[in-house]
Design an enzyme around this catalytic site. Structure first.
Site, PDB file in Angstrom:
ATOM      1  N   TRP A  94       3.132  -5.952 -12.358  1.00  0.00           N
ATOM      2  CA  TRP A  94       3.261  -4.693 -12.827  1.00  0.00           C
ATOM      3  C   TRP A  94       3.392  -4.539 -14.168  1.00  0.00           C
ATOM      4  O   TRP A  94       3.071  -3.641 -15.182  1.00  0.00           O
ATOM      5  CB  TRP A  94       4.545  -4.438 -12.477  1.00  0.00           C
ATOM      6  CG  TRP A  94       4.122  -2.854 -12.325  1.00  0.00           C
ATOM      7  CD1 TRP A  94       3.594  -1.456 -12.950  1.00  0.00           C
ATOM      8  CD2 TRP A  94       5.517  -1.524 -11.457  1.00  0.00           C
ATOM      9  NE1 TRP A  94       3.530  -0.577 -12.898  1.00  0.00           N
ATOM     10  CE2 TRP A  94       4.704  -0.206 -11.743  1.00  0.00           C
ATOM     11  CE3 TRP A  94       6.293  -1.442 -10.739  1.00  0.00           C
ATOM     12  CZ2 TRP A  94       5.182   0.577 -12.140  1.00  0.00           C
ATOM     13  CZ3 TRP A  94       6.956  -0.879 -10.056  1.00  0.00           C
ATOM     14  CH2 TRP A  94       6.755   0.340 -10.787  1.00  0.00           C
TER      15      TRP A  94
ATOM     16  N   ARG B 200      16.291  -3.820  -6.694  1.00  0.00           N
ATOM     17  CA  ARG B 200      15.582  -2.844  -7.533  1.00  0.00           C
ATOM     18  C   ARG B 200      16.254  -1.811  -8.218  1.00  0.00           C
ATOM     19  O   ARG B 200      15.967  -2.070  -9.501  1.00  0.00           O
ATOM     20  CB  ARG B 200      13.800  -2.132  -7.095  1.00  0.00           C
ATOM     21  CG  ARG B 200      12.875  -3.702  -7.790  1.00  0.00           C
ATOM     22  CD  ARG B 200      11.718  -2.653  -7.436  1.00  0.00           C
ATOM     23  NE  ARG B 200      10.548  -3.050  -7.629  1.00  0.00           N
ATOM     24  CZ  ARG B 200       9.802  -2.293  -7.092  1.00  0.00           C
ATOM     25  NH1 ARG B 200       9.342  -1.284  -7.657  1.00  0.00           N
ATOM     26  NH2 ARG B 200       7.768  -2.979  -6.637  1.00  0.00           N
TER      27      ARG B 200
ATOM     28  N   ASP C 283      11.711   0.169  -4.613  1.00  0.00           N
ATOM     29  CA  ASP C 283      12.137  -0.425  -3.339  1.00  0.00           C
ATOM     30  C   ASP C 283      12.604  -1.857  -3.240  1.00  0.00           C
ATOM     31  O   ASP C 283      12.756  -2.107  -4.024  1.00  0.00           O
ATOM     32  CB  ASP C 283      10.186  -1.697  -4.242  1.00  0.00           C
ATOM     33  CG  ASP C 283       8.834  -0.857  -3.879  1.00  0.00           C
ATOM     34  OD1 ASP C 283       9.136   0.307  -4.303  1.00  0.00           O
ATOM     35  OD2 ASP C 283       7.582  -1.274  -3.838  1.00  0.00           O
TER      36      ASP C 283
ATOM     37  N   TRP D 270      10.326 -12.417 -16.863  1.00  0.00           N
ATOM     38  CA  TRP D 270       9.108 -11.747 -15.296  1.00  0.00           C
ATOM     39  C   TRP D 270       9.076 -13.282 -14.475  1.00  0.00           C
ATOM     40  O   TRP D 270       8.276 -13.604 -13.474  1.00  0.00           O
ATOM     41  CB  TRP D 270       7.913 -11.597 -15.091  1.00  0.00           C
ATOM     42  CG  TRP D 270       6.915 -10.022 -14.546  1.00  0.00           C
ATOM     43  CD1 TRP D 270       6.584 -10.580 -13.492  1.00  0.00           C
ATOM     44  CD2 TRP D 270       7.925  -8.751 -14.231  1.00  0.00           C
ATOM     45  NE1 TRP D 270       6.125  -9.689 -13.082  1.00  0.00           N
ATOM     46  CE2 TRP D 270       7.146  -8.008 -12.832  1.00  0.00           C
ATOM     47  CE3 TRP D 270       8.877  -7.768 -14.739  1.00  0.00           C
ATOM     48  CZ2 TRP D 270       7.138  -7.250 -12.756  1.00  0.00           C
ATOM     49  CZ3 TRP D 270       8.705  -6.737 -14.540  1.00  0.00           C
ATOM     50  CH2 TRP D 270       8.194  -6.408 -13.263  1.00  0.00           C
TER      51      TRP D 270
ATOM     52  N   TRP E  60       6.201  -6.686   0.905  1.00  0.00           N
ATOM     53  CA  TRP E  60       5.344  -7.848   0.333  1.00  0.00           C
ATOM     54  C   TRP E  60       6.444  -9.570  -0.967  1.00  0.00           C
ATOM     55  O   TRP E  60       6.402 -10.062  -1.478  1.00  0.00           O
ATOM     56  CB  TRP E  60       5.043  -7.563  -0.864  1.00  0.00           C
ATOM     57  CG  TRP E  60       5.579  -6.520  -1.638  1.00  0.00           C
ATOM     58  CD1 TRP E  60       5.113  -5.664  -0.974  1.00  0.00           C
ATOM     59  CD2 TRP E  60       5.995  -6.964  -3.245  1.00  0.00           C
ATOM     60  NE1 TRP E  60       5.313  -4.552  -2.921  1.00  0.00           N
ATOM     61  CE2 TRP E  60       5.869  -5.295  -3.637  1.00  0.00           C
ATOM     62  CE3 TRP E  60       6.189  -7.972  -3.697  1.00  0.00           C
ATOM     63  CZ2 TRP E  60       6.808  -5.128  -4.423  1.00  0.00           C
ATOM     64  CZ3 TRP E  60       6.607  -7.479  -5.205  1.00  0.00           C
ATOM     65  CH2 TRP E  60       6.785  -6.555  -5.574  1.00  0.00           C
TER      66      TRP E  60
ATOM     67  N   GLU F 178       1.589   2.886  -2.200  1.00  0.00           N
ATOM     68  CA  GLU F 178       0.492   3.538  -3.421  1.00  0.00           C
ATOM     69  C   GLU F 178      -0.078   4.305  -2.607  1.00  0.00           C
ATOM     70  O   GLU F 178      -1.179   5.104  -3.968  1.00  0.00           O
ATOM     71  CB  GLU F 178       1.184   3.463  -4.947  1.00  0.00           C
ATOM     72  CG  GLU F 178       2.179   3.330  -6.023  1.00  0.00           C
ATOM     73  CD  GLU F 178       3.013   2.118  -4.936  1.00  0.00           C
ATOM     74  OE1 GLU F 178       2.773   0.736  -4.501  1.00  0.00           O
ATOM     75  OE2 GLU F 178       4.597   2.620  -5.063  1.00  0.00           O
TER      76      GLU F 178
ATOM     77  N   GLY G 100       0.744  -1.683   0.053  1.00  0.00           N
ATOM     78  CA  GLY G 100      -0.396  -0.204   0.460  1.00  0.00           C
ATOM     79  C   GLY G 100       0.624   1.659  -0.296  1.00  0.00           C
ATOM     80  O   GLY G 100      -0.022   2.119   0.652  1.00  0.00           O
TER      81      GLY G 100
ATOM     82  N   ASN H 192       8.832   1.642  -1.625  1.00  0.00           N
ATOM     83  CA  ASN H 192       9.514   3.370  -1.005  1.00  0.00           C
ATOM     84  C   ASN H 192       8.852   3.606   0.184  1.00  0.00           C
ATOM     85  O   ASN H 192       7.897   2.897   0.300  1.00  0.00           O
ATOM     86  CB  ASN H 192       8.645   3.042  -2.406  1.00  0.00           C
ATOM     87  CG  ASN H 192       7.423   2.918  -2.649  1.00  0.00           C
ATOM     88  OD1 ASN H 192       6.663   1.648  -2.788  1.00  0.00           O
ATOM     89  ND2 ASN H 192       6.434   4.214  -2.708  1.00  0.00           N
TER      90      ASN H 192
ATOM     91  N   ASP I 203      11.150   5.078  -7.381  1.00  0.00           N
ATOM     92  CA  ASP I 203      10.126   4.275  -6.677  1.00  0.00           C
ATOM     93  C   ASP I 203      11.172   3.010  -6.580  1.00  0.00           C
ATOM     94  O   ASP I 203      10.970   1.640  -7.378  1.00  0.00           O
ATOM     95  CB  ASP I 203       9.388   4.072  -7.837  1.00  0.00           C
ATOM     96  CG  ASP I 203       8.234   2.630  -7.549  1.00  0.00           C
ATOM     97  OD1 ASP I 203       8.140   2.740  -5.624  1.00  0.00           O
ATOM     98  OD2 ASP I 203       7.393   2.154  -8.052  1.00  0.00           O
TER      99      ASP I 203
END
Lengths: 166, 623
Positions: free
Chosen positions: B581, B378, B357, B517, B295, B197, B195, B313, B355
């Site tokens: 994503w 990342r 993360d 991915w 997560w 974002e 959450g 982030n 961003d």
């Protein structure tokens, strides 16, 4: 060069708009709004329509900010301010939520500015909450878009695609 | 039978962890299952997060004969991440929202023994930032654990599927959700919080496996008490606990400004989860809405009793409205499993501007007499720490295209930010590499103790990033930046590579058309498996990277390759179903030919390989 056909339709449009002006003037009736969730009546206090563009919209359902670069720029700012980008993407072409520029829309009525106004103002069943002022945030009634701001947001969205909505 | 198993498990546990307190583990059945290579008893196989299997029946010589054994359509569309759990003759399969669970009997033609269909409010889908994914199930104490997207953590009887207990972990009404797999360790079930974002103040939580009562909860921001930071935190590396690691250049948080690393930083500071949010912040003191999602995939070392995870982030994406280092976002933490108290923590991207993360997984491996913690962040750097105290051993760029920092100081862990990549409100920073989804996102890497190498999927994507003014409204998105993504300088969007975790130098590297991915799997026969967004499941040679086999499944793979043995036969599998994503926009945005897939515009060509929305399925292969 204007063909005969185009001329005819231009004339027709002029006549239609004239007719609608006459009709509005006669009835002096404001637009009536419905929610996008279930089509039930949606009451928006008339005093919130406090700019000439908002008054025009309340009267005719027309968004006079369409094509207005200054309004679009402000609309873009507001689109970012409330993080519309998170779901609809930086260019309103969709991300985790639907694209908004048409020619087809998640809710058919969003092809018109009145329809899109209603969808944003009162929210949807698809997960988007109401964005109208007083409705957006249960903890702070001053949060949310005024009609004038929403018309500017719509003018920016319309500028990203080919549908004017008017 | 059951009693014998437990006795055996207890014996084994006591045997190899003499230093541990004599605690009868509630999840003894899980620990026993993890010792049998035929099972896949946790999200990444076992506690190390290596995703390494001792099974070797499928090998370099015969992998070319690998063929579809069976498939299972999940009945759910959109992104399918994670992998099933396999224990004995049972396989437990999860789906994307609404997070259905199926228990399949491997002894009886994969017949459904039980199923569980959560009743979740559909509006939850609107507050999931990056697709309706679940990353899998936990197993232990005779239960299957599901962390629903709506925040409910539920324990199901593994034999019958009936509910044993449930607990509300987060509240979607404030924009908080869950996408992680529950991680069962000893007598605890660990879960996280998404959450960032939405301006949520996130945490990791441990629930007691018997009844779902809360054992401890550690926030990513706030007071030391709330973050569970004690007196001996970062004892070996007090410099990780500095009040500020950067000085402003040209005004810092404004257009033209940037940040330079302070040479002699003062460590050993307290209360950094509040004090590194300098005034003024966009909302309150900043940290109350500071994000720091949790997560990922979390490993555990029984010898030290430490569990490892990363935080996401800081909220909001606009860096100018949250001055300071914004601790403890973007941090790798090591915590005591029993108490939750942090042993060490290192922030990788102080005062994030992109961003990046820090949620990606930590993988534990042994070398010599030491245990190391490896992490492909990342932000484009690969880190290796001494797992017991957090001393940084190596930090290298995964690929030279990373251009926001020139390097990472091994003593302080502080990246040397480059002014050319600094981002500011109403300024569109162009050509920043990597993009916000990182050189790697959720898709976990794997380690092989045979080769001593790490195998990591890669995103090769850059971005434009424009922070914008953004207003916080509880329960609604709070992003504060717009970005667009595009393929990096190699001309492709992904890759897959092998790295030496002691130096983090590349050993081999294969380009991929799209971001790889899907999570990786290594086996004792020196094979590496991973899936791609253009629908391939691939097997490559662990030593050379040479492709040895591939099979095209029904939809793009964002799940993790896994393996199990049944009745003497080795099986390899993966979930398919494009999303996450990279693929979420494709799942939703295909109503108009003009739709540009939003921020993930570079992924538009995925529509040439995938129907939308991606159909969920489990694909299983054998010789």
């Amino acid at each position: 060069m204007l063909g005969n056909k185009a001329l005819k339709s231009t004339l027709l449009v002029s006549m239609l708009s004239l007719a609608s002006v006459v009709f509005s003037a006669q009835s002096n009736a404001a637009q009536t709004f419905v929610t996008t969730q279930d089509g039930s009546p949606l009451t928006i206090p008339a005093e919130l329509f406090d700019t000439s563009a908002a008054k025009e919209f309340l009267e005719t359902g027309k968004n006079i900010y369409i094509g207005n670069a200054e309004a679009q720029a402000r609309g873009h700012k507001i689109f970012n301010l409330y993080s519309c980008t998170q779901c609809h993407g930086p260019e309103a072409k969709g991300q985790v939520g639907p694209g908004l520029i048409g020619p087809t829309f998640r809710y058919d009525k969003d092809a018109t500015n009145k329809g899109m106004f209603e969808t944003v103002w009162h929210g949807t069943n698809g997960g988007m909450g109401a964005k109208g002022i007083g409705l957006m945030d249960a903890t702070d009634a001053s949060n949310g878009l005024t009609p004038d701001e929403l018309l500017k947001v719509i003018s920016w969205i319309r500028a990203q695609g080919g549908v004017t909505g008017n | 039978m059951q009693v014998n198993k437990i006795k055996l498990a207890l014996g084994l546990v006591a045997g190899f962890t003499l230093a541990m307190p004599m605690l009868a583990s509630a999840a003894a059945d899980q620990e026993a299952a993890m010792k049998d290579a035929n099972n896949w008893a946790g999200p990444r196989g076992n506690y190390t997060n290596q995703a390494y299997s001792q099974l070797g029946q499928i090998n370099k010589g015969n992998v070319k004969n690998l063929k579809a054994a069976w498939t299972f359509a999940t009945g759910v569309n959109r992104g399918h991440e994670g992998s099933p759990v396999v224990v004995g003759n049972m396989m437990y399969v999860h789906t994307a929202f609404p997070n259905n669970v199926y228990a399949l009997n491997l002894d009886d033609n994969q017949k459904i023994v039980w199923s569980y269909f959560p009743k979740q409010d559909p509006s939850v889908q609107a507050v999931l930032c990056c697709d309706n994914v679940s990353r899998g199930l936990g197993y232990g104490d005779g239960k299957i654990f599901l962390q629903q997207n709506d925040g409910t953590l539920i324990a199901l009887d593994a034999k019958t599927g009936s509910k044993v207990w449930d607990v509300k972990n987060v509240d979607p009404k404030v924009g908080a959700t869950n996408t992680n797999a529950p991680h069962v360790i000893k007598d605890k079930v660990l879960t996280g919080c998404s959450g960032a974002e939405f301006g949520v103040r996130c945490f990791i939580a441990a629930y007691n496996i018997k009844d779902g009562s809360l054992a401890w909860k550690a926030f990513s921001t706030g007071s030391d008490k709330d973050v569970l930071i004690g007196d001996d935190f970062n004892k070996a590396n007090p410099q990780y606990s500095a009040l500020s690691v950067y000085q402003d250049v040209n005004g810092g948080n404004k257009q033209g400004g940037s940040f330079a690393a302070i040479k002699d930083i003062k460590g050993g500071e307290k209360e950094l989860g509040t004090r590194t949010w300098l005034k003024p912040q966009a909302v309150k003191d900043g940290w109350q809405n500071g994000g720091g999602s949790v997560w990922g995939w979390w490993p555990y070392d029984a010898r030290t009793n430490l569990v490892y995870y990363g935080t996401g982030n800081p909220s909001v994406w606009n860096p100018d409205v949250r001055p300071g280092d914004n601790k403890w976002s973007m941090t790798i933490f090591a915590r005591d499993l029993d108490t939750g108290i942090a042993k060490w923590g290192m922030q990788m991207t102080p005062h994030d501007e992109w961003d990046y993360d820090g949620i990606n997984e930590v993988i534990l491996f042994d070398k010599g007499a030491k245990t190391y913690a490896w992490h492909h962040d990342r932000n484009g750097f690969i880190y290796t720490w001494d797992a017991k105290d957090g001393t940084l051993v190596s930090a290298e760029k995964v690929h030279p295209f990373v251009n926001w920092a020139s390097g990472v100081d091994l003593k302080t862990g502080v990246p040397a930010k480059l002014a050319t990549a600094s981002t500011h409100q109403d300024y569109n920073a162009k050509g920043v590499c990597p993009a916000a989804l990182g050189t790697k996102d959720q898709q976990p890497a794997a380690y092989s103790p045979k080769t001593g190498l790490m195998y990591t999927p890669l995103n090769h994507v850059c971005m434009t990033y424009e922070p914008v003014e953004s207003k916080y409204v509880a329960g609604q998105p709070w992003v504060g930046a717009t970005l667009t993504m595009f393929a990096g300088p190699d001309g492709v969007m992904g890759g897959f590579g092998a790295y030496d975790p002691m130096t983090n130098k590349k050993v081999w590297y294969n380009k991929e058309k799209f971001s790889a991915w899907g999570g990786a799997l290594t086996t004792a026969s020196n094979l590496v498996f991973y899936g791609t967004l253009d629908r391939w499941l691939k097997a490559v040679d662990a030593q050379s990277g040479k492709e040895l086999w591939k099979f095209q499944v029904g939809s793009g793979v964002i799940g993790n390759a896994f393996t199990y043995g049944h009745k003497g036969k080795q099986y390899v599998g993966t979930l398919s179903g494009i999303g996450g994503w990279a693929g979420v926009a494709m799942n939703l945005g295909m109503t108009n030919p003009t739709d540009a897939l939003g921020a993930a515009g570079g992924y538009a060509e995925l529509t040439k390989y995938n129907a939308a929305p991606g159909g969920g399925a489990l694909n299983v292969f054998s010789l």
